[in-house]
Design a protein around this motif. Structure first.
Motif, PDB file in Angstrom:
ATOM      1  N   LYS A   1      42.169 -89.227  60.006  1.00 37.90           N
ATOM      2  CA  LYS A   1      41.874 -90.421  60.813  1.00 37.90           C
ATOM      3  C   LYS A   1      40.643 -90.178  61.677  1.00 37.90           C
ATOM      4  CE  LYS A   1      46.522 -92.386  60.999  1.00 37.90           C
ATOM      5  NZ  LYS A   1      47.585 -92.931  61.874  1.00 37.90           N
ATOM      6  N   ILE A   2      39.552 -89.848  61.036  1.00 42.03           N
ATOM      7  CA  ILE A   2      38.273 -89.637  61.712  1.00 42.03           C
ATOM      8  C   ILE A   2      37.246 -90.555  61.061  1.00 42.03           C
ATOM      9  CG2 ILE A   2      36.468 -87.968  62.281  1.00 42.03           C
ATOM     10  CD1 ILE A   2      38.521 -85.758  62.043  1.00 42.03           C
TER      11      ILE A   2
ATOM     12  N   ASP B   1      36.031-110.095  75.622  1.00 43.52           N
ATOM     13  CA  ASP B   1      37.266-110.189  74.843  1.00 43.52           C
ATOM     14  C   ASP B   1      37.049-109.637  73.438  1.00 43.52           C
ATOM     15  OD1 ASP B   1      40.041-111.380  74.434  1.00 43.52           O
ATOM     16  OD2 ASP B   1      38.903-112.439  72.886  1.00 43.52           O
ATOM     17  N   PHE B   2      35.917-109.957  72.843  1.00 48.51           N
ATOM     18  CA  PHE B   2      35.585-109.433  71.511  1.00 48.51           C
ATOM     19  C   PHE B   2      35.474-107.910  71.532  1.00 48.51           C
ATOM     20  CE2 PHE B   2      31.984-107.961  68.879  1.00 48.51           C
ATOM     21  CZ  PHE B   2      32.551-108.114  67.624  1.00 48.51           C
ATOM     22  N   HIS B   3      34.839-107.359  72.576  1.00 52.15           N
ATOM     23  CA  HIS B   3      34.698-105.904  72.680  1.00 52.15           C
ATOM     24  C   HIS B   3      36.060-105.221  72.792  1.00 52.15           C
ATOM     25  CE1 HIS B   3      30.306-106.277  74.308  1.00 52.15           C
ATOM     26  NE2 HIS B   3      30.381-106.405  73.003  1.00 52.15           N
ATOM     27  N   PHE B   4      36.951-105.767  73.594  1.00 53.71           N
ATOM     28  CA  PHE B   4      38.271-105.163  73.765  1.00 53.71           C
ATOM     29  C   PHE B   4      39.067-105.213  72.464  1.00 53.71           C
ATOM     30  CE2 PHE B   4      37.762-105.275  78.392  1.00 53.71           C
ATOM     31  CZ  PHE B   4      38.465-104.142  78.758  1.00 53.71           C
ATOM     32  N   LYS B   5      39.026-106.335  71.777  1.00 53.88           N
ATOM     33  CA  LYS B   5      39.793-106.444  70.525  1.00 53.88           C
ATOM     34  C   LYS B   5      39.241-105.509  69.454  1.00 53.88           C
ATOM     35  CE  LYS B   5      41.405-111.183  71.251  1.00 53.88           C
ATOM     36  NZ  LYS B   5      41.312-112.599  70.838  1.00 53.88           N
TER      37      LYS B   5
ATOM     38  N   LEU C   1      40.818 -97.937  67.566  1.00 51.73           N
ATOM     39  CA  LEU C   1      41.690 -96.866  68.045  1.00 51.73           C
ATOM     40  C   LEU C   1      43.086 -96.945  67.457  1.00 51.73           C
ATOM     41  CD1 LEU C   1      40.554 -96.795  71.772  1.00 51.73           C
ATOM     42  CD2 LEU C   1      39.969 -95.186  69.965  1.00 51.73           C
ATOM     43  N   SER C   2      43.477 -98.112  66.938  1.00 49.46           N
ATOM     44  CA  SER C   2      44.771 -98.204  66.266  1.00 49.46           C
ATOM     45  C   SER C   2      44.716 -97.582  64.871  1.00 49.46           C
ATOM     46  CB  SER C   2      45.206 -99.669  66.167  1.00 49.46           C
ATOM     47  OG  SER C   2      44.320-100.403  65.323  1.00 49.46           O
TER      48      SER C   2
ATOM     49  N   TYR D   1      42.157 -95.022  63.975  1.00 52.47           N
ATOM     50  CA  TYR D   1      41.538 -93.700  63.951  1.00 52.47           C
ATOM     51  C   TYR D   1      41.842 -92.925  65.233  1.00 52.47           C
ATOM     52  CZ  TYR D   1      38.875 -96.082  60.294  1.00 52.47           C
ATOM     53  OH  TYR D   1      38.514 -96.805  59.185  1.00 52.47           O
ATOM     54  N   ASP D   2      41.921 -91.600  65.079  1.00 46.11           N
ATOM     55  CA  ASP D   2      42.103 -90.722  66.228  1.00 46.11           C
ATOM     56  C   ASP D   2      40.771 -90.258  66.807  1.00 46.11           C
ATOM     57  OD1 ASP D   2      44.799 -90.948  66.028  1.00 46.11           O
ATOM     58  OD2 ASP D   2      45.128 -89.007  65.059  1.00 46.11           O
ATOM     59  N   VAL D   3      39.765 -90.155  65.976  1.00 46.38           N
ATOM     60  CA  VAL D   3      38.445 -89.702  66.410  1.00 46.38           C
ATOM     61  C   VAL D   3      37.406 -90.702  65.912  1.00 46.38           C
ATOM     62  CG1 VAL D   3      36.728 -87.859  66.315  1.00 46.38           C
ATOM     63  CG2 VAL D   3      39.154 -87.280  66.338  1.00 46.38           C
ATOM     64  N   VAL D   4      36.566 -91.177  66.822  1.00 48.52           N
ATOM     65  CA  VAL D   4      35.509 -92.128  66.485  1.00 48.52           C
ATOM     66  C   VAL D   4      34.191 -91.566  66.997  1.00 48.52           C
ATOM     67  CG1 VAL D   4      34.654 -94.483  66.714  1.00 48.52           C
ATOM     68  CG2 VAL D   4      37.121 -94.057  66.652  1.00 48.52           C
ATOM     69  N   ALA D   5      33.207 -91.460  66.120  1.00 52.39           N
ATOM     70  CA  ALA D   5      31.883 -90.958  66.507  1.00 52.39           C
ATOM     71  C   ALA D   5      30.872 -92.085  66.360  1.00 52.39           C
ATOM     72  CB  ALA D   5      31.475 -89.778  65.621  1.00 52.39           C
ATOM     73  N   HIS D   6      29.945 -92.142  67.318  1.00 54.60           N
ATOM     74  CA  HIS D   6      28.890 -93.148  67.235  1.00 54.60           C
ATOM     75  C   HIS D   6      27.562 -92.520  67.608  1.00 54.60           C
ATOM     76  CE1 HIS D   6      28.119 -93.732  71.563  1.00 54.60           C
ATOM     77  NE2 HIS D   6      29.400 -93.495  71.713  1.00 54.60           N
ATOM     78  N   GLU D   7      26.491 -93.134  67.160  1.00 48.47           N
ATOM     79  CA  GLU D   7      25.152 -92.631  67.439  1.00 48.47           C
ATOM     80  C   GLU D   7      24.829 -92.808  68.917  1.00 48.47           C
ATOM     81  OE1 GLU D   7      20.529 -93.251  65.873  1.00 48.47           O
ATOM     82  OE2 GLU D   7      22.192 -94.432  65.059  1.00 48.47           O
TER      83      GLU D   7
END
Length: 352
Positions: free
Chosen positions: A218-219, A288-292, A298-299, A301-307
């Motif tokens: 889940k990465i 609201d869009f950002h929160f959803k 996060l529901s 994946y456990d790890v999220v990487a971004h530039e």
């Protein structure tokens, strides 16, 4: 291949105290609205007075090394007005201006001194990264919208009412309860286009902030853009909503209404309020869009990487309107905070 700076959201890290912020809509009475306006007017005047005191010292005591005159008037020497010295002037100020002592809570006045300190320090010394801000401006009443209680006592909540010291009980739209075990540390009252809001800073040292393990399957990595809001490394995409561009026609009509009306008139003030309300609707839709979107990531994946993006630099280009409409910085900030609340701590690094 060249190295690309990445930030990892949801990586295992160190334990820390759980802190979060909740915002609620206030429902003050007509009398309380008048009193809130009076508080903000008085605090705005105090802010400008303290800022002027710092500027007077700064102008009288600085002298460029390469252009110092041979003969000049030497002003009377005085101590540098810092946070503590300005704080010590408050008792005498309350004697000469007794309405501040009678009406406004003492810690709220002390917080104004802190705001002046932070603003002036950023002008002279810069922030934690050494980047200096521009010369602080004196606040108009319309631009001074927030006052803060640095400390809140236990038992300040009574049902759907909050008891603000020296102000009284104010009705709160309690759309979600405060989590059990969390303590209210600070409270800020902010005036927005559609009314007053209460922002609470909550803290709980007993909540675990480390996820004991994570699933290596889940990465994912995400790439934000203007054609699609984001694309995951698995190829999933989220469409960009373009809230501002969709509301641009309506905003243009109201903006013309503002520009046609005489400055200082009641009709112009009413149009300005309509414009502010419309801008807030756009901002609320984007938030609201950002929160959803963050909850969806996060529901799954456990790890999220971004530039590691230079959003400020992109906002100075001809793509500024699209970049600001997407709100990448706000989204990544929300994603980081929600990852920490889910038991995951952000970690930054480089990936080859």
């Amino acid at each position: 291949s060249s190295s690309v700076p990445l930030k990892l959201i949801g990586f295992i890290g160190y334990n820390s105290m759980m802190r979060t912020a909740y915002q609620y809509k206030l429902r003050p009475t007509k009398t309380q609205i008048i009193e809130l306006d009076r508080w903000l007017s008085m605090l705005c005047s105090q802010y400008n007075y303290l800022l002027a005191d710092r500027f007077n010292w700064y102008e009288q005591n600085r002298s460029p090394i390469n252009s110092c005159p041979l003969r000049s008037h030497l002003p009377e020497l005085r101590d540098h007005p810092d946070y503590f010295s300005q704080k010590k002037t408050l008792p005498q100020f309350k004697k000469t201006h007794p309405w501040y002592r009678i009406e406004i809570y003492s810690q709220v006045l002390q917080d104004v001194v802190k705001r002046v300190k932070v603003t002036f320090d950023r002008f002279l010394k810069g922030d934690s990264n050494g980047k200096r801000s521009g010369r602080p401006r004196f606040k108009q009443r319309s631009r001074y919208r927030t006052f803060t209680y640095p400390q809140m006592k236990d038992g300040c909540w009574q049902g759907n009412l909050i008891n603000l010291p020296m102000f009284g009980k104010v009705k709160v739209v309690l759309h979600r309860p405060i989590p059990d075990g969390f303590k209210v540390k600070t409270a800020s009252v902010t005036q927005k286009a559609d009314g007053f809001y209460l922002t609470l800073s909550l803290e709980d040292a007993t909540v675990p902030t480390i996820k004991p393990d994570f699933n290596p399957d889940k990465i994912t990595g995400i790439d934000v853009g203007l054609k699609e809001f984001l694309t995951t490394s698995e190829g999933e995409t989220v469409a960009i909503p373009q809230h501002y561009r969709k509301a641009q026609k309506r905003l243009r009509v109201i903006q013309k209404r503002v520009s046609r009306r005489q400055k200082g008139s009641n009709r112009r003030q009413k149009a300005v309020k309509q414009l502010g309300t419309q801008h807030k609707k756009v901002a609320d839709k984007r938030k609201d869009f950002h929160f959803k979107t963050a909850n969806w990531l996060l529901s799954k994946y456990d790890v999220v990487a971004h530039e590691d993006l230079n959003v400020k630099g992109l906002a100075r280009t001809r793509l500024a309107k699209s970049v600001l409409d997407a709100g990448w910085s706000n989204f990544l900030s929300i994603l980081t905070n929600k990852a920490e609340n889910a038991g995951k701590v952000g970690h930054s690094g480089k990936c080859l």
